[in-house]
Design a protein around this motif. Sequence first.
Motif, PDB file in Angstrom:
ATOM      1  N   ALA A  95      63.193  70.292  45.584  1.00 49.80           N
ATOM      2  CA  ALA A  95      63.076  69.303  46.669  1.00 49.80           C
ATOM      3  C   ALA A  95      63.086  70.440  48.180  1.00 49.80           C
ATOM      4  CB  ALA A  95      62.863  68.272  46.771  1.00 49.80           C
ATOM      5  N   VAL A  96      62.871  70.613  49.302  1.00 44.72           N
ATOM      6  CA  VAL A  96      64.377  71.273  50.156  1.00 44.72           C
ATOM      7  C   VAL A  96      63.920  70.609  51.415  1.00 44.72           C
ATOM      8  CG1 VAL A  96      62.524  73.281  49.531  1.00 44.72           C
ATOM      9  CG2 VAL A  96      60.986  71.952  51.178  1.00 44.72           C
ATOM     10  N   PHE A  97      64.813  70.600  52.548  1.00 34.37           N
ATOM     11  CA  PHE A  97      65.357  69.462  53.098  1.00 34.37           C
ATOM     12  C   PHE A  97      64.010  70.659  54.572  1.00 34.37           C
ATOM     13  CE2 PHE A  97      69.305  68.860  50.930  1.00 34.37           C
ATOM     14  CZ  PHE A  97      68.773  67.547  51.478  1.00 34.37           C
ATOM     15  N   ALA A  98      64.159  69.126  55.648  1.00 38.26           N
ATOM     16  CA  ALA A  98      62.595  69.728  56.517  1.00 38.26           C
ATOM     17  C   ALA A  98      62.729  68.291  57.645  1.00 38.26           C
ATOM     18  CB  ALA A  98      60.595  69.835  56.329  1.00 38.26           C
ATOM     19  N   GLU A  99      62.955  69.368  58.721  1.00 36.99           N
ATOM     20  CA  GLU A  99      63.492  68.481  60.002  1.00 36.99           C
ATOM     21  C   GLU A  99      62.109  67.769  60.215  1.00 36.99           C
ATOM     22  OE1 GLU A  99      66.187  68.437  64.028  1.00 36.99           O
ATOM     23  OE2 GLU A  99      66.232  70.350  62.605  1.00 36.99           O
TER      24      GLU A  99
ATOM     25  N   LEU B  39      59.795  59.804  58.012  1.00 35.82           N
ATOM     26  CA  LEU B  39      61.394  59.014  58.227  1.00 35.82           C
ATOM     27  C   LEU B  39      61.079  58.089  56.913  1.00 35.82           C
ATOM     28  CD1 LEU B  39      62.873  59.758  60.814  1.00 35.82           C
ATOM     29  CD2 LEU B  39      62.729  60.983  59.308  1.00 35.82           C
ATOM     30  N   LEU B  40      59.821  57.183  56.813  1.00 34.28           N
ATOM     31  CA  LEU B  40      60.213  56.363  55.280  1.00 34.28           C
ATOM     32  C   LEU B  40      59.713  56.965  53.868  1.00 34.28           C
ATOM     33  CD1 LEU B  40      57.811  53.737  56.666  1.00 34.28           C
ATOM     34  CD2 LEU B  40      59.793  53.520  56.761  1.00 34.28           C
ATOM     35  N   PHE B  41      59.682  58.884  54.198  1.00 34.52           N
ATOM     36  CA  PHE B  41      59.709  59.042  52.255  1.00 34.52           C
ATOM     37  C   PHE B  41      61.057  59.708  52.845  1.00 34.52           C
ATOM     38  CE2 PHE B  41      54.862  59.248  53.327  1.00 34.52           C
ATOM     39  CZ  PHE B  41      54.540  59.324  52.641  1.00 34.52           C
ATOM     40  N   SER B  42      62.159  59.602  53.762  1.00 31.50           N
ATOM     41  CA  SER B  42      63.411  60.228  53.543  1.00 31.50           C
ATOM     42  C   SER B  42      64.285  59.347  53.409  1.00 31.50           C
ATOM     43  CB  SER B  42      64.239  60.604  54.740  1.00 31.50           C
ATOM     44  OG  SER B  42      63.546  59.332  55.646  1.00 31.50           O
TER      45      SER B  42
ATOM     46  N   PRO C 152      61.536  65.039  54.003  1.00 28.84           N
ATOM     47  CA  PRO C 152      62.004  64.734  55.624  1.00 28.84           C
ATOM     48  C   PRO C 152      63.839  64.568  56.345  1.00 28.84           C
ATOM     49  CG  PRO C 152      59.832  63.645  55.062  1.00 28.84           C
ATOM     50  CD  PRO C 152      61.085  63.836  53.866  1.00 28.84           C
ATOM     51  N   LEU C 153      64.064  65.327  56.878  1.00 21.07           N
ATOM     52  CA  LEU C 153      65.456  64.329  58.038  1.00 21.07           C
ATOM     53  C   LEU C 153      65.627  64.450  59.378  1.00 21.07           C
ATOM     54  CD1 LEU C 153      67.982  67.251  55.903  1.00 21.07           C
ATOM     55  CD2 LEU C 153      67.140  65.157  55.193  1.00 21.07           C
TER      56      LEU C 153
END
Length: 929
Positions: free
Chosen positions: A664-668, A752-755, A733-734
């Motif tokens: 996974a990767v973080f994405a703002e 953000l409900l996926f975060s 997502p962050l």
Amino acid sequence: MSVGAAETARKGGHAPAATWELNRRFVLRLAGLPFAAVEGLRDPAAAAWAERVLAAQDAAARHAAELEAPLTALVTAVEDARERRAVLALRREVFNGRLPKDTAAVHAVAARLAPADAEALTAWLRGCEQAAALLAEGGPLLAAGLAGARAELRALAAEDRLRRGLVLASPTLESRLDDFAAGTSAAPDKRARKKERSLLAYLYRTACKTSPFSTFTAVAAGEFRPGAGEVRTRGGWRGHARLNVVVLARIAELAAADPRRRADLPVTISAGWELDEDRVRFVRRSVTAGDDSAAVSFDAAHDRLFFLRRRGTLDRLLALFADGAALRHADLEAWLAAETGAPPEEAARYPATLLELGILQTTGLDTDVHSADPVRDFQAALRALRRDWADATAARLDTVAGHIDRYAAAQPTGRRALLAALRRELLDIQRALGAAEPSLPQTLLYEDVSEPPVTTDAARWQELAAEPLQALTGMLPAFDVALPQRLVLKGFFLARYGRGGRCEDLLRLVHDFHEDIFTQYLQFTSLKSPWAEDGSPAPEENWLGMPEVTALDRARAEFTRRMRERWAAHPEGAAEFHVTEQDVAAVRAELAPLGEPFAPHSHFVQLADRPADPLVVLNNSYGGLCFPFTRFTHCFDADAEAAGHEPLTAELRPWLRARQPPGAVFAEVTAGAATTNLNLHGRLTDHEIVCPGETSTAPDGARIDLDDLYAEHDEATDRLVLRSRRLGREVVPLYLGYLVPMVLPEVPRTLLLFSPTSRARPDVWRGVPEGPERDGVTARPRVRYRSLVLHRRRWTAAPGALPVRAPGTGEAAGYLAWQRWRRTHGLPARVFATVRAEEGTGPGAAFGGGAKPAYVDFDSPLSLAALEGLLAGGPARTVFEEMLPEADELHASSPRGRHVAELALEIVPRPAAAPPAGPGRPERQDPTA
């Protein structure tokens, strides 16, 4: 197994320490003034006097209770009517605790009693005489104490950190403080008392609380190190002022509103548009301007899916903007005129309409959330237009930038002058851009203040805070206000796409989710009480029959059941109530259907530094990453660069990258349309999701467009996830801003409900009956889990239960009444009071809606007068909470003394492939990985 892991396992914790770690970095929030600064406002002599009076009155009352039976018997035994009346009169005086005028008559009655009863009567008389003599001392004593406290308050009005913060928080009050400080009246008039209460409230805020605002509270980047000892700051404060970015948005709006200037602005297609068979689909983002008269406001944005019928002109116009190209508005008008043969006026009207609809948007003048200096970045964008009006506006902003640069170092008088000049200059800029009625927000500048970096002992915080917090994490979902909404999204997805299903059109998913269920769900739940009739949490709405929602209800019910059972057996008056390992394990077991999500947490805590039994008080918990740091990265980065060190964001970025879940990767998610300084922060993630209506300054490879994402149910882990087609990886997502997600536009809010975003604070007493009421007051003990305090001791006073002075009551009598009330109900001398006005009482709601606790010192008549001022608005329910840590338990110090302080720390899942490392040993990551 490490020491931390062994201890966690021994105590039955949620997970072995090898699976999680305490981020070695933390943020310290430090009250602007040492706590000792407000000690001079106390009146120890008055407190000691009140203690003596109450002791004498209590002693007399005990003797009075002993005399009830013998005096009643004597009334019956006395035959002479005159003597019987004398005994009856004395009995009334004994019953009412009044000192008789005729003491000889008392001794005469004593002579008729048995020796033991006679001794009780004379002891009662001595107690009454002593209390009366002490009461006579009270008036002058209180007057002298109040005069001394008022003189101390006037002296404290010159405190630099208080005054500098007041210039922004309450400029009217600050401008009048010199006159107030020069006053010498021992009995101020009504206007002066109002000023006095306001000053006292801000002084207490600066010395007794830790809410960052200008010089009221400083922040410092911290590091947990082995053997580092307690927190000691050096006191080298540095201010960081920035313009309210709403001001720049207003300037950009004025430029776009004028057709001549709009012609010079670049325009492009808004992100997130798609072509259907005969329509263009896009998200129309509408922006509602914030209230400029409010102290804090921001522009709110709303998303709505919109369609335009495809026509030849529109198709050809869309082709102009292929691959994200931008054109000047004037060039677009010229192209339309040449393409269609329309007159220039009509050619200009068409793109203006598309701008209004939102399928086109101007670019370049938006404030990027990662801007460290929004004003100078805005100037650069204006100069890049190469137009006279833009150059002139940018030149005028040089003056604005200069005022801001000088603000932090200025004294209060200079700050006032700079703010006034800033307001004049900005209004003139608006007028020059054609504003008939220029308007600016009430708050023009925001200032954060930083301390040099600090350290504290890693092992101590690991044991006292990190281990119990991580063990508690397993039951936090039961108190997470965002979890039910995430479950609604998951249920909706499964109902539409099935287990293991996949949705290729994420924008359509967001639209259908809001249209078909979420908007109605939010409306329904907002109107429904979250509590059942017995006070316990009401079952969540489970319209989609989710087993996870049922598990959440069961977990809450199980916790409430256990609290009720143990509360019923709790010894009355005991100061502490313990949540046990069995309680936590039982709630975790009920939450098992929710699985084991990726759940990093930030916790805001305070240490009560007790030699025998140190405690860590949990104030707030947030799910997510880097939340303690983001709002203050501009401070920490600037300080580090000034000292020749690596900026904090450069250190956090690889740290954050190393904590990405496998694959996974973080994405703002920036929510850039929400114009507020609370969203500004350094760039911390390698990727950024570009939502409709937003622009991004991230490199091309770092941007993730919405149409690159799809949603999928991962059947193996039973999770709803986002994936990027281009990257071939899961995207987490962050949101790194400071707005609550519920006020964000619909698309980023849904992402953000996926975060891992969450907001949890254990409300341990919900559904648990109050203790016995005494004169309208109920009490709750302190709630602990291991060394962690989940809830401070609390006393709740019903309307009318407090001893507020009636008009005409003297200072001594009023002060004594408060001391007796405090002593009766067992409150400590220092508390925080939250006044919740009864509905419909008008002025009573002025105290911030009763939302913010106010510091109250019962040993200070001045503080009690301020409390009575808060209570003067009408009937109110008042909640008192103990000050914890107490004055002698503060663990952070500066050269000026001990300070109230709060630590914001992070507990995060350890990277799967990383070797174990203690909180003092950061894992270095290759930034280019």
